[in-house]
Motif scaffolding. Structure first.
Motif, PDB file in Angstrom:
ATOM      1  N   LEU A  12       0.854  -1.170   0.000  1.00  0.00           N
ATOM      2  CA  LEU A  12       0.000   0.000   0.000  1.00  0.00           C
ATOM      3  C   LEU A  12       0.893   1.223   0.000  1.00  0.00           C
ATOM      4  O   LEU A  12       2.084   1.131   0.273  1.00  0.00           O
ATOM      5  N   SER A  13       0.314   2.358  -0.338  1.00  0.00           N
ATOM      6  CA  SER A  13       1.113   3.559  -0.562  1.00  0.00           C
ATOM      7  C   SER A  13       1.015   4.532   0.603  1.00  0.00           C
ATOM      8  O   SER A  13       0.039   4.535   1.350  1.00  0.00           O
ATOM      9  N   ALA A  14       2.027   5.375   0.714  1.00  0.00           N
ATOM     10  CA  ALA A  14       2.042   6.410   1.744  1.00  0.00           C
ATOM     11  C   ALA A  14       1.317   7.671   1.292  1.00  0.00           C
ATOM     12  O   ALA A  14       1.234   8.625   2.049  1.00  0.00           O
TER      13      ALA A  14
ATOM     14  N   VAL B 181       5.553  -0.386   2.051  1.00  0.00           N
ATOM     15  CA  VAL B 181       4.989   0.964   1.971  1.00  0.00           C
ATOM     16  C   VAL B 181       5.589   1.638   0.750  1.00  0.00           C
ATOM     17  O   VAL B 181       6.771   2.014   0.740  1.00  0.00           O
ATOM     18  N   SER B 182       4.803   1.780  -0.301  1.00  0.00           N
ATOM     19  CA  SER B 182       5.269   2.400  -1.537  1.00  0.00           C
ATOM     20  C   SER B 182       5.317   3.917  -1.388  1.00  0.00           C
ATOM     21  O   SER B 182       4.682   4.489  -0.503  1.00  0.00           O
ATOM     22  N   VAL B 183       6.057   4.564  -2.260  1.00  0.00           N
ATOM     23  CA  VAL B 183       6.274   6.017  -2.317  1.00  0.00           C
ATOM     24  C   VAL B 183       6.597   6.606  -0.948  1.00  0.00           C
ATOM     25  O   VAL B 183       6.224   7.742  -0.633  1.00  0.00           O
ATOM     26  N   ALA B 184       7.320   5.845  -0.124  1.00  0.00           N
ATOM     27  CA  ALA B 184       7.701   6.339   1.202  1.00  0.00           C
ATOM     28  C   ALA B 184       8.664   7.513   1.102  1.00  0.00           C
ATOM     29  O   ALA B 184       8.768   8.321   2.039  1.00  0.00           O
ATOM     30  N   PHE B 185       9.391   7.632  -0.016  1.00  0.00           N
ATOM     31  CA  PHE B 185      10.394   8.685  -0.182  1.00  0.00           C
ATOM     32  C   PHE B 185       9.891   9.846  -1.036  1.00  0.00           C
ATOM     33  O   PHE B 185      10.644  10.761  -1.339  1.00  0.00           O
ATOM     34  N   GLY B 186       8.633   9.794  -1.413  1.00  0.00           N
ATOM     35  CA  GLY B 186       8.082  10.857  -2.240  1.00  0.00           C
ATOM     36  C   GLY B 186       7.115  10.294  -3.261  1.00  0.00           C
ATOM     37  O   GLY B 186       7.318   9.194  -3.783  1.00  0.00           O
ATOM     38  N   CYS B 187       6.069  11.052  -3.535  1.00  0.00           N
ATOM     39  CA  CYS B 187       5.005  10.610  -4.435  1.00  0.00           C
ATOM     40  C   CYS B 187       5.066  11.395  -5.742  1.00  0.00           C
ATOM     41  O   CYS B 187       5.212  12.629  -5.714  1.00  0.00           O
ATOM     42  N   PRO B 188       4.932  10.728  -6.884  1.00  0.00           N
ATOM     43  CA  PRO B 188       4.970  11.457  -8.159  1.00  0.00           C
ATOM     44  C   PRO B 188       3.771  12.368  -8.357  1.00  0.00           C
ATOM     45  O   PRO B 188       3.818  13.278  -9.190  1.00  0.00           O
TER      46      PRO B 188
ATOM     47  N   GLY C  23       4.164  14.818  -4.348  1.00  0.00           N
ATOM     48  CA  GLY C  23       5.447  15.357  -3.921  1.00  0.00           C
ATOM     49  C   GLY C  23       5.907  14.759  -2.598  1.00  0.00           C
ATOM     50  O   GLY C  23       5.799  13.546  -2.390  1.00  0.00           O
ATOM     51  N   ASP C  24       6.423  15.598  -1.709  1.00  0.00           N
ATOM     52  CA  ASP C  24       6.957  15.109  -0.432  1.00  0.00           C
ATOM     53  C   ASP C  24       5.873  14.410   0.384  1.00  0.00           C
ATOM     54  O   ASP C  24       4.713  14.847   0.415  1.00  0.00           O
ATOM     55  N   VAL C  25       6.288  13.323   1.044  1.00  0.00           N
ATOM     56  CA  VAL C  25       5.392  12.578   1.930  1.00  0.00           C
ATOM     57  C   VAL C  25       5.869  12.790   3.359  1.00  0.00           C
ATOM     58  O   VAL C  25       7.042  12.546   3.665  1.00  0.00           O
ATOM     59  N   PRO C  26       5.021  13.255   4.262  1.00  0.00           N
ATOM     60  CA  PRO C  26       5.456  13.518   5.641  1.00  0.00           C
ATOM     61  C   PRO C  26       5.995  12.258   6.321  1.00  0.00           C
ATOM     62  O   PRO C  26       5.404  11.177   6.209  1.00  0.00           O
ATOM     63  N   LEU C  27       7.124  12.413   7.019  1.00  0.00           N
ATOM     64  CA  LEU C  27       7.706  11.282   7.733  1.00  0.00           C
ATOM     65  C   LEU C  27       6.712  10.672   8.712  1.00  0.00           C
ATOM     66  O   LEU C  27       6.642   9.446   8.867  1.00  0.00           O
TER      67      LEU C  27
ATOM     68  N   MET D 263      12.829   9.009  -5.958  1.00  0.00           N
ATOM     69  CA  MET D 263      12.879  10.385  -5.454  1.00  0.00           C
ATOM     70  C   MET D 263      13.772  10.508  -4.224  1.00  0.00           C
ATOM     71  O   MET D 263      14.035  11.609  -3.737  1.00  0.00           O
ATOM     72  N   GLY D 264      14.249   9.379  -3.721  1.00  0.00           N
ATOM     73  CA  GLY D 264      15.084   9.388  -2.530  1.00  0.00           C
ATOM     74  C   GLY D 264      16.487   9.911  -2.794  1.00  0.00           C
ATOM     75  O   GLY D 264      17.007   9.823  -3.907  1.00  0.00           O
ATOM     76  N   HIS D 265      17.109  10.449  -1.755  1.00  0.00           N
ATOM     77  CA  HIS D 265      18.502  10.879  -1.786  1.00  0.00           C
ATOM     78  C   HIS D 265      19.089  10.545  -0.418  1.00  0.00           C
ATOM     79  O   HIS D 265      18.338  10.247   0.534  1.00  0.00           O
ATOM     80  N   PRO D 266      20.411  10.555  -0.263  1.00  0.00           N
ATOM     81  CA  PRO D 266      20.997  10.117   1.003  1.00  0.00           C
ATOM     82  C   PRO D 266      20.470  10.848   2.229  1.00  0.00           C
ATOM     83  O   PRO D 266      20.277  10.234   3.285  1.00  0.00           O
ATOM     84  N   GLY D 267      20.189  12.145   2.119  1.00  0.00           N
ATOM     85  CA  GLY D 267      19.655  12.869   3.264  1.00  0.00           C
ATOM     86  C   GLY D 267      18.293  12.349   3.689  1.00  0.00           C
ATOM     87  O   GLY D 267      18.005  12.196   4.885  1.00  0.00           O
TER      88      GLY D 267
END
Length: 314
Positions: free
Chosen positions: A106-108, A146-153, A156-160, A186-190
């Motif tokens: 399921l998605s975030a 959990v899909s799009v945990a790092f961002g949704c197309p 945009g940003d998904v709250p932690l 959409m993820g990056h090391p930070g």
């Protein structure tokens, strides 16, 4: 003087090429080809293999023969052959096919969840509860993604906090492990740092798995950040094929052989025979009729590299 980082001594890799890889390919492999691919991956030392998806054939025709694939497998002892399911109907089909583990997904974000499975997040959670009960009754492992945990197309940003609250609900349902998916790269090391730290702060006794993509080239950099933080479970796809057909800009799974090569060079064991895995990637190229995105298949192995990732002698 900066202290040397401490990495896990061994990493668990779940191979997702037979599902997440093939679902995004225009070429639909035959059942026999899929079975051969899965069995060769097991021969190369992969002990966690996502072998299919029990979804609507009209939506993902590449997975229409999932039951036939599981029926035809010569199962290697000690290998966990898993499948993803979006709903109770898929779970019942998966259990009938004798899967070893079910991964409910399921998605975030509401937008992606509706695009992906045509349900709200609340409806997906209700389905997950029923799937958990079915899995327990059948003695099948129950896990969650959990899909799009790092961002949704779409959003945009998904709250932690949303990702963590959703994860808590899944653990409450009995999920034995939760995977965070970077569905569109959409993820990056930070962000990997922040999500991973938030997970361990809230669920210190649980083991996190990451499903990272290289759609924008950050895949292995994200793995390195996660290793710094103690993550030792990752998904990857042979040849680097795959992605999500229901999210724009989703190609770019981390390539299994590239990941294994990097880990072995770092002295981190995986239990995977890298030369054998490269042979599987070459076989896959023949099946698909094209070159795969992976880089190690093109550059070759470092000559001094032990094939199984065992630590090198000084």
């Amino acid at each position: 003087m900066i202290a040397a980082p401490r990495f896990p001594s061994r990493v668990s890799i779940r191979e997702v090429g037979p599902r997440d890889g093939l679902q995004n390919e225009d070429v639909i492999l035959s059942t026999a080809q899929k079975v051969r691919l899965i069995e060769r991956l097991a021969d190369a030392g992969l002990v966690l293999i996502e072998a299919g998806a029990f979804v609507r054939p009209a939506s993902v025709p590449q997975m229409a023969d999932a039951a036939e694939v599981f029926a035809a497998l010569s199962r290697r002892p000690g290998v966990v052959y898993s499948a993803i399911v979006p709903n109770v109907t898929g779970a019942k089909r998966a259990i009938a096919a004798r899967v070893d583990a079910i991964q409910v997904f399921l998605s975030a974000s509401e937008s992606h969840n509706r695009s992906n499975v045509n349900m709200s997040i609340g409806q997906s959670l209700a389905q997950a509860a029923d799937i958990a009960a079915l899995s327990r009754a059948a003695g099948v492992q129950f896990e969650a993604v959990v899909s799009v945990a790092f961002g949704c197309p779409f959003e945009g940003d998904v709250p932690l906090e949303r990702v963590m609250d959703l994860t808590a609900r899944l653990f409450d349902l009995g999920a034995q492990q939760v995977t965070f998916g970077d569905t569109t790269g959409m993820g990056h090391p930070g962000l990997v740092h922040d999500l991973t730290q938030a997970f361990y702060a809230r669920f210190p006794q649980e083991r996190l798995r990451l499903h990272l993509h290289s759609a924008r080239g950050a895949g292995l950099a994200n793995v390195l950040m996660a290793l710094h933080l103690g993550v030792d479970c990752f998904d990857a796809s042979v040849g680097g094929i795959g992605g999500c057909p229901f999210a724009p800009g989703a190609p770019g799974n981390i390539c299994t052989e590239d990941l294994v090569h990097m880990l072995h060079e770092m002295g981190i064991s995986t239990g995977i025979d890298l030369p054998a895995l490269l042979d599987v990637a070459r076989m896959l190229e023949g099946m698909l009729g094209r070159t795969v995105p992976g880089q190690t298949i093109k550059a070759g192995l470092c000559k001094h590299l032990p094939p199984d990732g065992s630590p090198r002698l000084p």
